[in-house]
Scaffold this motif. Structure first.
Motif, mmCIF file in Angstrom:
data_model
loop_
_atom_site.group_PDB
_atom_site.id
_atom_site.type_symbol
_atom_site.label_atom_id
_atom_site.label_comp_id
_atom_site.label_asym_id
_atom_site.label_seq_id
_atom_site.Cartn_x
_atom_site.Cartn_y
_atom_site.Cartn_z
ATOM 1 N N ARG A 104 0.556 -50.533 -5.228
ATOM 2 C CA ARG A 104 0.124 -48.935 -6.124
ATOM 3 C C ARG A 104 1.216 -47.665 -5.901
ATOM 4 N NH1 ARG A 104 0.997 -44.374 -3.006
ATOM 5 N NH2 ARG A 104 -1.239 -43.641 -2.887
ATOM 6 N N GLY A 105 2.576 -48.103 -5.220
ATOM 7 C CA GLY A 105 3.397 -46.845 -5.686
ATOM 8 C C GLY A 105 3.559 -46.354 -4.381
ATOM 9 N N LEU A 106 4.806 -45.709 -3.921
ATOM 10 C CA LEU A 106 5.285 -45.336 -2.307
ATOM 11 C C LEU A 106 4.182 -43.652 -2.544
ATOM 12 C CD1 LEU A 106 9.329 -44.665 -3.399
ATOM 13 C CD2 LEU A 106 7.974 -46.570 -1.645
ATOM 14 N N TYR A 107 4.184 -44.138 -1.070
ATOM 15 C CA TYR A 107 3.034 -43.144 -0.376
ATOM 16 C C TYR A 107 3.731 -41.996 0.526
ATOM 17 C CZ TYR A 107 0.169 -46.515 1.130
ATOM 18 O OH TYR A 107 -1.013 -47.710 0.914
ATOM 19 N N ALA A 129 10.132 -40.480 -8.423
ATOM 20 C CA ALA A 129 8.951 -41.329 -9.305
ATOM 21 C C ALA A 129 8.662 -41.333 -7.891
ATOM 22 C CB ALA A 129 9.285 -41.978 -10.343
ATOM 23 N N HIS A 130 7.124 -41.676 -7.932
ATOM 24 C CA HIS A 130 6.658 -42.735 -6.776
ATOM 25 C C HIS A 130 5.932 -44.411 -7.461
ATOM 26 C CE1 HIS A 130 2.669 -41.316 -7.284
ATOM 27 N NE2 HIS A 130 2.236 -41.822 -7.295
ATOM 28 N N LEU A 147 11.687 -40.511 9.010
ATOM 29 C CA LEU A 147 11.008 -41.264 7.369
ATOM 30 C C LEU A 147 10.098 -41.003 7.051
ATOM 31 C CD1 LEU A 147 12.388 -45.097 8.056
ATOM 32 C CD2 LEU A 147 13.497 -42.458 7.304
ATOM 33 N N ARG A 148 9.441 -39.573 7.359
ATOM 34 C CA ARG A 148 8.204 -38.552 7.200
ATOM 35 C C ARG A 148 7.565 -38.077 5.307
ATOM 36 N NH1 ARG A 148 6.873 -34.920 8.885
ATOM 37 N NH2 ARG A 148 8.935 -34.296 10.397
ATOM 38 N N PHE A 149 8.457 -38.986 4.212
ATOM 39 C CA PHE A 149 8.696 -38.650 3.018
ATOM 40 C C PHE A 149 7.631 -37.934 2.460
ATOM 41 C CE2 PHE A 149 13.094 -40.852 3.531
ATOM 42 C CZ PHE A 149 13.161 -39.771 4.608
ATOM 43 N N ASP A 150 6.507 -37.329 1.550
ATOM 44 C CA ASP A 150 5.490 -37.318 0.807
ATOM 45 C C ASP A 150 6.563 -37.404 -0.719
ATOM 46 O OD1 ASP A 150 4.260 -36.831 2.728
ATOM 47 O OD2 ASP A 150 4.181 -35.034 2.859
ATOM 48 N N TYR A 151 6.476 -39.150 -0.600
ATOM 49 C CA TYR A 151 7.203 -39.440 -1.908
ATOM 50 C C TYR A 151 5.609 -39.010 -3.119
ATOM 51 C CZ TYR A 151 10.509 -41.907 -0.068
ATOM 52 O OH TYR A 151 11.711 -42.499 0.713
ATOM 53 N N GLU A 152 4.484 -39.118 -3.232
ATOM 54 C CA GLU A 152 3.424 -39.008 -4.226
ATOM 55 C C GLU A 152 3.762 -37.793 -4.737
ATOM 56 O OE1 GLU A 152 -0.841 -40.302 -5.115
ATOM 57 O OE2 GLU A 152 -0.307 -40.900 -4.159
ATOM 58 N N THR A 153 3.602 -37.346 -3.457
ATOM 59 C CA THR A 153 2.910 -35.928 -4.276
ATOM 60 C C THR A 153 4.327 -35.032 -4.834
ATOM 61 O OG1 THR A 153 1.611 -34.801 -1.896
ATOM 62 C CG2 THR A 153 2.753 -33.304 -2.770
ATOM 63 N N ALA A 154 5.901 -35.112 -3.986
ATOM 64 C CA ALA A 154 7.038 -35.188 -4.602
ATOM 65 C C ALA A 154 6.918 -34.971 -5.878
ATOM 66 C CB ALA A 154 8.595 -35.411 -3.937
ATOM 67 N N SER A 155 6.766 -35.968 -6.236
ATOM 68 C CA SER A 155 6.377 -36.555 -8.324
ATOM 69 C C SER A 155 6.160 -36.179 -8.668
ATOM 70 C CB SER A 155 6.512 -38.233 -7.776
ATOM 71 O OG SER A 155 5.078 -38.593 -7.802
ATOM 72 N N GLU A 156 4.526 -35.634 -8.204
ATOM 73 C CA GLU A 156 3.872 -34.558 -9.135
ATOM 74 C C GLU A 156 4.640 -33.298 -9.135
ATOM 75 O OE1 GLU A 156 0.194 -34.593 -6.897
ATOM 76 O OE2 GLU A 156 0.538 -36.350 -6.985
ATOM 77 N N PHE A 157 5.006 -32.838 -8.171
ATOM 78 C CA PHE A 157 6.038 -31.411 -8.373
ATOM 79 C C PHE A 157 7.342 -30.946 -9.429
ATOM 80 C CE2 PHE A 157 3.674 -30.437 -4.705
ATOM 81 C CZ PHE A 157 3.357 -28.776 -4.766
ATOM 82 N N PHE A 158 8.041 -32.339 -9.372
ATOM 83 C CA PHE A 158 9.389 -33.095 -10.280
ATOM 84 C C PHE A 158 8.683 -33.097 -11.840
ATOM 85 C CE2 PHE A 158 12.648 -34.256 -11.851
ATOM 86 C CZ PHE A 158 14.099 -33.495 -11.646
ATOM 87 N N ARG A 159 8.660 -32.330 -12.066
ATOM 88 C CA ARG A 159 8.256 -32.458 -14.281
ATOM 89 C C ARG A 159 9.609 -31.616 -14.312
ATOM 90 N NH1 ARG A 159 5.681 -35.856 -12.511
ATOM 91 N NH2 ARG A 159 3.592 -36.059 -12.964
#
Length: 768
Positions: free
Chosen positions: A121-124, A363-364, A665-677
């Motif tokens: 599903r991709g990184l959480y 990306a995630h 390791l409390r990373f928010d990969y999915e949200t970060a990918s949405e912000f990086f455009r």
């Protein structure tokens, strides 16, 4: 096959029978390959132990009885079973998180869990991972179920688990910088998903797996091809002598250079593409790198670089990964191989865009992350780095530094105007709360400035006193030149100036318009026409937006550039007297349109920084290194978007405002990918009826007929991105097919000269 055998995949054969892949075979195969991949992503081969465990545990959830029933029923192997979808990733992720018997370091076990839980599903985001893996009772029950299903093979799995030891990995973990943790998780995740795909493909689609085995040249073979190519260069004349000297310096430096971040700041027309490749090959071979990646700002300037490399190394050795790959007259088999290689970049030479490269690193999703591990242990050439968007400089420079220090990437920044990336440019300002992430070590020059070698490239006179003209006045001035290039700041300005030039009695032939209101195929055809006319000595008068400023080899006697940043003016000057064939220097003028589009945002700040510098620039002289540095410092101090909201969100969710996020390791990969455009504008891609191919595709879209695979590929080169206001202006002339593809319905609104005509349909209806 026994009905009790645990299986990973089922393949239907042509004779109606089935072949199964035992689950333990799949786990063992993925583990072995993931170990070899993970060993190479850093200077610490011990990380291969994590790769091994990831592969061994990633599909453990398939031991659940429910999953085994489901795969047998869905595949047709045993349709009598009552199968239902049984997620396997969360169960395997939870099993790994609790696997204290193989190490006990909770950080390392969390890495296993993060990657296993995400491998479909991709990184959480961290909270989502906890909600899906750690906390649910359903996951606990799924783990108990997989343990029961594992019993027949538990001893074999336990033996394999004991082969891996995380004790020595824990020591390596302490050597890594906490700022690199989030990227390490991505790289290990990339190793896992790529290997999982490859092992599955080998069983399920052996023909496709075989197609990947296309012959790939070694870097040493490519170096020999490059040496053969440059051996035919003309070394006579001051310019060619200087180009040869730059090439020799790049060859020598690449062989002996230490692991640092380097720049190649050669003047425009100095042979930067070939010289940078010489350095990259020599450096890659000396440092044991596996591949070379060229990262280029836009698809509009990538074609020329890729074609140069194809001329040197052959078409099969150059992977272009971007949306505008031209498939015309290429056999489908070759395109199928290209498609396979874009999935994981397992080739010696990749040419790609900033968008593809940097968005993948933030990306995630599985498809974007799959290739990341193949960025490690590579030479990465960033071409035209002055075009990095200021609003993303912090995350861009942060990830480049992390790639270099932790993941064996050798960066080379190429440009004629190197920005200030290695100084704290905001330290002397009062901009409280604003931050600029600068590179820790100074950037080292491959070719130091040499006045004698650089002198032959001073081929133009700069007129630093800006002209203030209306569009009509500019047209009257331009038409006095038999050939010219005029670059303006907006599509509207280009259309208005082109119309004004057409109205001039002396406009004559050879008037050409270039802007992003034209599709890529249209633009490329016009550029080829410009080159043809220039080579034949025919008049050619070009009005363009900034799309020709970098990476497009054109050679005009005079260039006009609308007021912009110093880097843009110097890039435009690179299209003037490029080959130095004129008896006198070429002429470069800057101007302001009194009735032109008002500059906003970055363009406005760039204009202001250049205006502040004009008094310091020598009349008619080219800017020197100190003046370029002064310009960038002024520009960056005006820019108000280094730490914009989106940038701050990316930083907060991947590095945090304290050390706890990285350490835990409390990373928010999915949200970060949405912000990086990388491309921020909210534009819509419109398919246009340009040429036979465009008209045929639009006709099929109107009839809601399915497109062929070739038509989908062609479509990328037949689109124009329009802002919302332009789409609203065109109104009913834009339709959307049932498959969600927007297209231009009225082919009269696509001009063979200027592309899409933004005409208010209401005014036409009223007869205005």
């Amino acid at each position: 096959m026994s009905n009790t055998e645990q299986i990973a995949h089922v393949r239907a054969l042509e004779d109606g029978s089935y072949e199964t892949q035992p689950l333990l075979d799949h786990l063992h195969g993925v583990a072995e390959m993931a170990q070899s991949y993970a060993e190479r992503i850093t200077d610490y081969p011990e990380l291969g132990e994590i790769g091994y465990l990831l592969g061994l545990l990633h599909d453990l959830g398939k031991y659940q009885a429910g999953f085994q029933r489901y795969i047998r029923q869905q595949s047709g192997l045993d349709p009598t079973l009552s199968g239902w979808r049984t997620p396997h990733s969360p169960a395997g992720a939870r099993y790994a998180y609790d696997l204290t018997q193989v190490g006990g370091n909770q950080q390392l076990l969390k890495i296993l869990s993060l990657c296993i839980g995400a491998h479909h599903r991709g990184l959480y985001d961290d909270s989502e991972w906890r909600g899906q893996v750690v906390e649910p009772r359903d996951t606990e029950r799924a783990v108990a179920d997989l343990v029961r299903g594992l019993q027949p093979e538990a001893s074999q799995l336990e033996e394999l688990l004991h082969k891996a030891s995380l004790d020595k990995v824990a020591t390596v973990w302490n050597e890594l910088d906490e700022d690199d943790y989030q990227l390490l998780v991505r790289m290990l995740f990339s190793c896992l998903v790529d290997v999982d795909f490859l092992d599955t493909e080998r069983f399920m689609s052996p023909d496709k797996s075989f197609a990947r085995q296309n012959a790939k040249a070694s870097l040493k073979e490519m170096r020999a091809q490059l040496e053969e190519y440059v051996s035919h260069f003309n070394r006579e004349g001051r310019i060619n002598e200087a180009r040869a000297a730059f090439l020799d310096q790049c060859r020598s430096h690449g062989r002996t250079a230490k692991r640092k971040i380097y720049s190649l700041t050669l003047p425009t027309g100095a042979g930067k593409t070939v010289s940078s490749m010489m350095w990259a090959l020599e450096h890659a071979i000396a440092k044991g790198c596996e591949r070379i990646i060229y990262v280029i700002p836009y698809t509009s300037i990538i074609t020329q670089t890729a074609q140069t490399f194809r001329d040197i190394f052959g078409a099969d050795q150059v992977l272009e990964h971007h949306s505008d790959v031209d498939i015309k007259e290429r056999p489908d088999e070759a395109m199928e191989y290209t498609k396979l290689m874009t999935e994981n970049w397992d080739v010696p030479l990749i040419v790609t865009t900033n968008v593809q490269f940097f968005e993948s690193l933030y990306a995630h999703r599985v498809s974007r992350c799959r290739k990341l591990h193949n960025i490690c242990n590579s030479v990465v050439v960033f071409d035209e780095v002055q075009m990095f968007p200021p609003r993303l400089l912090n995350p861009i420079l942060r990830v480049v530094e992390s790639l270099h220090y932790a993941f064996r990437v050798e960066p080379l920044f190429c440009t004629a105007t190197l920005p200030v990336f290695d100084e704290d440019i905001l330290s002397d300002t009062n901009r409280i709360g604003h931050e600029f992430f600068f590179l820790e070590e100074p950037i080292q020059e491959v070719v130091p400035y040499d006045a004698k070698l650089f002198a032959p490239f001073d081929k133009v006179r700069y007129h630093w006193d800006p002209l203030r003209l209306s569009t009509e006045e500019l047209a009257e001035r331009l038409i006095e030149h038999e050939s010219f290039l005029c670059i303006v700041n907006s599509r509207n300005d280009a259309a208005r100036l082109y119309t004004a030039l057409q109205a001039q009695e002396k406009s004559g032939e050879g008037l050409i318009h270039l802007s992003r209101r034209m599709c890529s195929a249209h633009i490329q055809e016009r550029i080829e026409e410009i080159r043809r006319r220039l080579k034949a000595g025919e008049p050619v008068r070009v009005v363009s937006t900034q799309l020709v400023e970098a990476g497009v080899d054109l050679d005009f006697p005079v260039v006009y550039r609308a007021m912009a940043g110093l880097d843009s003016v110097m890039q435009a000057a690179g299209r003037c007297n490029r080959e130095g064939r004129m008896a006198e220097p070429g002429e470069v003028y800057i101007f302001s349109l009194t009735d032109g589009t008002n500059a906003l945002g970055e363009m406005s700040w760039a204009q202001g920084a250049l205006e502040d510098l004009l008094d310091r620039l020598a009349q008619q002289g080219a800017p020197q290194r100190e003046e370029i540095e002064r310009y960038y410092k002024a520009f960056y101090n005006d820019v108000d978007c280094f730490d914009n909201k989106k940038d701050k969100e990316v930083s907060k969710r991947l590095w945090g405002e304290d050390n706890d996020r990285c350490e835990e390791l409390r990373f928010d990969y999915e949200t970060a990918s949405e912000f990086f455009r990388y491309i921020e504008d909210q534009s819509t891609a419109i398919v246009v009826p340009y040429g036979k191919e465009g008209k045929a595709i639009v006709k099929k879209l109107q009839s809601n007929l399915p497109l062929t695979r070739q038509e989908y590929r062609q479509m990328n080169r037949l689109t124009v991105s329009l802002y919302e206001k332009d789409c609203l202006t065109l109104g009913s002339s834009i339709s959307v097919s049932e498959s969600g593809i927007a297209y231009l319905t009225n082919d009269k609104l696509y001009s063979s000269e200027t592309g899409i005509q933004i005409i208010d349909q209401t005014l036409i209806f009223m007869g205005v």
